[in-house]
Scaffold this active site. Structure first.
Site, PDB file in Angstrom:
ATOM      1  N   ASP A  12      68.364  43.842  32.911  1.00 24.41           N
ATOM      2  CA  ASP A  12      67.917  42.690  33.253  1.00 24.41           C
ATOM      3  C   ASP A  12      67.062  42.785  34.445  1.00 24.41           C
ATOM      4  O   ASP A  12      67.499  43.204  35.407  1.00 24.41           O
ATOM      5  CB  ASP A  12      69.501  41.827  33.724  1.00 24.41           C
ATOM      6  CG  ASP A  12      69.214  40.178  33.324  1.00 24.41           C
ATOM      7  OD1 ASP A  12      67.844  39.838  33.130  1.00 24.41           O
ATOM      8  OD2 ASP A  12      69.545  39.785  33.894  1.00 24.41           O
ATOM      9  N   GLY A  13      66.632  41.335  34.532  1.00 20.52           N
ATOM     10  CA  GLY A  13      65.350  41.331  35.852  1.00 20.52           C
ATOM     11  C   GLY A  13      64.092  41.310  35.346  1.00 20.52           C
ATOM     12  O   GLY A  13      62.781  41.937  36.820  1.00 20.52           O
ATOM     13  N   GLY A  15      61.900  40.135  34.137  1.00 18.54           N
ATOM     14  CA  GLY A  15      60.875  38.828  34.728  1.00 18.54           C
ATOM     15  C   GLY A  15      60.397  38.579  35.636  1.00 18.54           C
ATOM     16  O   GLY A  15      59.515  38.624  36.653  1.00 18.54           O
ATOM     17  N   ARG A  16      61.684  38.615  36.298  1.00 17.40           N
ATOM     18  CA  ARG A  16      61.903  38.436  37.896  1.00 17.40           C
ATOM     19  C   ARG A  16      61.356  39.086  38.883  1.00 17.40           C
ATOM     20  O   ARG A  16      60.639  38.704  39.682  1.00 17.40           O
ATOM     21  CB  ARG A  16      63.149  38.032  38.702  1.00 17.40           C
ATOM     22  CG  ARG A  16      63.843  36.623  38.537  1.00 17.40           C
ATOM     23  CD  ARG A  16      65.342  36.573  38.826  1.00 17.40           C
ATOM     24  NE  ARG A  16      65.857  37.483  36.927  1.00 17.40           N
ATOM     25  CZ  ARG A  16      67.554  37.501  37.369  1.00 17.40           C
ATOM     26  NH1 ARG A  16      67.708  37.461  38.092  1.00 17.40           N
ATOM     27  NH2 ARG A  16      67.370  38.030  35.982  1.00 17.40           N
ATOM     28  N   TRP A  17      61.370  40.317  38.225  1.00 18.82           N
ATOM     29  CA  TRP A  17      60.784  42.017  38.965  1.00 18.82           C
ATOM     30  C   TRP A  17      59.088  41.265  38.837  1.00 18.82           C
ATOM     31  O   TRP A  17      58.132  41.172  39.869  1.00 18.82           O
ATOM     32  CB  TRP A  17      60.549  43.360  38.159  1.00 18.82           C
ATOM     33  CG  TRP A  17      60.366  44.641  38.999  1.00 18.82           C
ATOM     34  CD1 TRP A  17      60.406  45.311  39.694  1.00 18.82           C
ATOM     35  CD2 TRP A  17      58.641  45.014  38.331  1.00 18.82           C
ATOM     36  NE1 TRP A  17      59.148  45.908  40.215  1.00 18.82           N
ATOM     37  CE2 TRP A  17      58.192  45.900  39.056  1.00 18.82           C
ATOM     38  CE3 TRP A  17      57.779  44.014  37.829  1.00 18.82           C
ATOM     39  CZ2 TRP A  17      57.063  46.680  39.650  1.00 18.82           C
ATOM     40  CZ3 TRP A  17      56.729  44.816  37.753  1.00 18.82           C
ATOM     41  CH2 TRP A  17      56.362  46.279  38.443  1.00 18.82           C
ATOM     42  N   ASN A  60      67.254  36.295  22.593  1.00 19.35           N
ATOM     43  CA  ASN A  60      65.931  36.429  22.418  1.00 19.35           C
ATOM     44  C   ASN A  60      65.197  35.952  22.178  1.00 19.35           C
ATOM     45  O   ASN A  60      64.234  35.783  22.509  1.00 19.35           O
ATOM     46  CB  ASN A  60      65.899  38.291  23.423  1.00 19.35           C
ATOM     47  CG  ASN A  60      66.358  38.663  24.353  1.00 19.35           C
ATOM     48  OD1 ASN A  60      66.581  39.573  24.962  1.00 19.35           O
ATOM     49  ND2 ASN A  60      66.381  37.526  25.485  1.00 19.35           N
ATOM     50  N   ARG A 180      74.421  46.438  34.761  1.00 18.62           N
ATOM     51  CA  ARG A 180      73.907  45.747  34.689  1.00 18.62           C
ATOM     52  C   ARG A 180      73.001  45.864  35.576  1.00 18.62           C
ATOM     53  O   ARG A 180      73.613  45.529  36.679  1.00 18.62           O
ATOM     54  CB  ARG A 180      74.844  44.395  34.354  1.00 18.62           C
ATOM     55  CG  ARG A 180      73.900  43.115  33.985  1.00 18.62           C
ATOM     56  CD  ARG A 180      74.343  42.378  33.345  1.00 18.62           C
ATOM     57  NE  ARG A 180      73.187  40.642  33.394  1.00 18.62           N
ATOM     58  CZ  ARG A 180      73.124  40.011  32.620  1.00 18.62           C
ATOM     59  NH1 ARG A 180      74.262  39.696  32.095  1.00 18.62           N
ATOM     60  NH2 ARG A 180      72.352  38.864  32.525  1.00 18.62           N
ATOM     61  N   ARG A 186      77.751  39.236  34.220  1.00 19.21           N
ATOM     62  CA  ARG A 186      78.297  39.231  32.647  1.00 19.21           C
ATOM     63  C   ARG A 186      78.394  39.532  31.306  1.00 19.21           C
ATOM     64  O   ARG A 186      77.209  40.834  31.754  1.00 19.21           O
ATOM     65  CB  ARG A 186      77.298  37.480  32.808  1.00 19.21           C
ATOM     66  CG  ARG A 186      77.645  36.680  33.711  1.00 19.21           C
ATOM     67  CD  ARG A 186      76.273  35.474  32.829  1.00 19.21           C
ATOM     68  NE  ARG A 186      75.205  35.384  32.833  1.00 19.21           N
ATOM     69  CZ  ARG A 186      74.690  35.044  33.455  1.00 19.21           C
ATOM     70  NH1 ARG A 186      75.033  34.513  34.856  1.00 19.21           N
ATOM     71  NH2 ARG A 186      73.426  35.063  33.765  1.00 19.21           N
ATOM     72  N   GLU A 199      84.205  50.272  32.616  1.00 24.65           N
ATOM     73  CA  GLU A 199      84.182  49.849  33.792  1.00 24.65           C
ATOM     74  C   GLU A 199      83.223  48.501  34.150  1.00 24.65           C
ATOM     75  O   GLU A 199      81.722  49.219  33.384  1.00 24.65           O
ATOM     76  CB  GLU A 199      84.315  50.939  34.568  1.00 24.65           C
ATOM     77  CG  GLU A 199      85.343  52.146  35.508  1.00 24.65           C
ATOM     78  CD  GLU A 199      86.227  50.898  35.781  1.00 24.65           C
ATOM     79  OE1 GLU A 199      85.737  50.312  36.248  1.00 24.65           O
ATOM     80  OE2 GLU A 199      87.226  50.515  35.524  1.00 24.65           O
TER      81      GLU A 199
HETATM   82  C1  FPP Z   1      65.368  41.265  30.511  1.00 25.33           C
HETATM   83  O1  FPP Z   1      64.416  41.076  31.551  1.00 25.33           O
HETATM   84  C2  FPP Z   1      64.884  42.515  29.760  1.00 25.33           C
HETATM   85  C3  FPP Z   1      64.458  42.537  28.239  1.00 25.33           C
HETATM   86  C4  FPP Z   1      64.348  40.688  27.863  1.00 25.33           C
HETATM   87  C5  FPP Z   1      65.352  43.498  27.404  1.00 25.33           C
HETATM   88  C6  FPP Z   1      64.084  44.850  27.805  1.00 25.33           C
HETATM   89  C7  FPP Z   1      62.647  44.930  27.928  1.00 25.33           C
HETATM   90  C8  FPP Z   1      62.558  46.386  28.006  1.00 25.33           C
HETATM   91  C9  FPP Z   1      62.851  46.862  28.632  1.00 25.33           C
HETATM   92  C10 FPP Z   1      61.052  46.256  27.373  1.00 25.33           C
HETATM   93  C11 FPP Z   1      61.132  47.645  26.187  1.00 25.33           C
HETATM   94  C12 FPP Z   1      61.977  48.006  25.497  1.00 25.33           C
HETATM   95  C13 FPP Z   1      62.008  49.129  25.238  1.00 25.33           C
HETATM   96  C14 FPP Z   1      63.541  49.453  24.664  1.00 25.33           C
HETATM   97  C15 FPP Z   1      60.511  50.224  24.957  1.00 25.33           C
HETATM   98  P1  FPP Z   1      64.531  39.558  31.806  1.00 25.33           P
HETATM   99  O2  FPP Z   1      63.131  39.184  30.892  1.00 25.33           O
HETATM  100  O3  FPP Z   1      65.779  38.918  30.717  1.00 25.33           O
HETATM  101  O4  FPP Z   1      64.238  39.365  32.702  1.00 25.33           O
HETATM  102  P2  FPP Z   1      64.291  37.910  33.964  1.00 25.33           P
HETATM  103  O5  FPP Z   1      66.299  37.157  33.986  1.00 25.33           O
HETATM  104  O6  FPP Z   1      64.051  38.134  35.522  1.00 25.33           O
HETATM  105  O7  FPP Z   1      63.818  36.568  33.164  1.00 25.33           O
END
Ligand code: FPP
Length: 245
Positions: A12-13, A15-17, A60, A180, A186, A199
């Site tokens: 997760d994260g 988008g925020r990154w 998603n 996570r 969560r 765990e």
């Molecule tokens: C959460 O970030 C992550 C995802 C939506 C999925 C993970 C996808 C990748 C790591 C990239 C491609 C995958 C592979 C297997 C090469 P978020 O967009 O929810 O972040 P945020 O909560 O900060 O908005």
């Protein structure tokens, strides 16, 4: 060191990154894909046997279509670019989820990579795609209902083991550790059935910043925790049936 046999990661994260750097979200996902490469390698090196990554949740699909396309593009690129490395490191690739909902081309490449790596025994990398834990349990219930309808199964024969067998990948062991990133505490519909005794380890770091050292830190923390499985004394393995109390 007592390692978790199976590690699941809620990545997760992204988008925020990206937004914290004034970048478009897609660059966060791209950096997230780099982190996937890094952590797959680090897990294999550490001796983890099963790694399951929550790469695209069923929820998603509600994201803007452009972001979905970008994520699917990154996934496709990942499979094509990483196949050689998966083969060289004897990593088996698997997929769980409602994968028939993925774009045809991506699904074909995934199936091909899964077939080519099927005999690998170094580590099993499972990508959860179009995946939801509730959806998985619904799909399992439908499968069992079909068997009842066909007269192959009596309703009172349905127990935990039968239900487990109807899940997407019944041969995978339950995860011992769920990591996570980005601070949320969560499960967000990840491996709901399988993570009953896992765990949980939450780090505030965004997924693209998650390093090999962070993984090792999570593995060390796992070793430190006493695992009771609902019993009064520590045990070293999950119970074969649900403990009471
Ligand atoms: C959460 O970030 C992550 C995802 C939506 C999925 C993970 C996808 C990748 C790591 C990239 C491609 C995958 C592979 C297997 C090469 P978020 O967009 O929810 O972040 P945020 O909560 O900060 O908005």
């Amino acid at each position: 060191m007592r390692l978790p046999e199976h590690v699941g990661i809620i990545m997760d994260g992204n988008g925020r990154w990206a937004t914290s750097r004034g970048l478009p979200r897609v660059l966060g996902h791209r950096a997230g894909a780099e982190a996937v490469r890094r952590i797959v390698e680090a897990s294999r090196e550490a001796g983890v046997r099963y790694l399951t990554l929550y790469a695209f949740s069923w929820e998603n699909w509600d994201r803007p279509s452009q972001e979905i396309q970008e994520l699917m593009g990154l996934l496709d690129e990942f499979i094509q670019r990483e196949l050689e490395r998966l083969l060289a490191n004897r990593i088996q690739l698997r997929v769980i989820g409602r994968i028939h909902e993925l774009p045809t081309g991506v699904l074909a490449n995934l199936r091909s990579a899964a077939a080519q790596t099927a005999a690998n025994d170094g580590m099993t990398l499972t990508l959860a795609l179009s995946y939801g834990g509730r959806q998985e349990i619904v799909d399992a219930a439908r499968r069992l209902a079909e068997q009842v309808q066909q007269g192959l199964l009596q309703p009172d024969q349905i127990d935990e083991e039968r239900l487990r067998q109807a899940l997407y990948a019944p041969d995978l062991p339950d995860p011992d550790l769920i990591i996570r990133t980005s601070g949320e505490q969560r499960l967000s519909n990840f491996l709901l059935w399988q993570s009953s005794y896992a765990e949980l380890y939450v780090t505030p770091k965004f997924w693209p910043d998650f390093t090999k050292d962070d993984l090792v830190e999570a593995l060390v923390e796992f070793e430190r925790r006493e695992r009771r499985f609902g019993r009064t004394s520590a045990v070293s393995a999950a119970p074969s049936s649900t403990p009471r109390g």
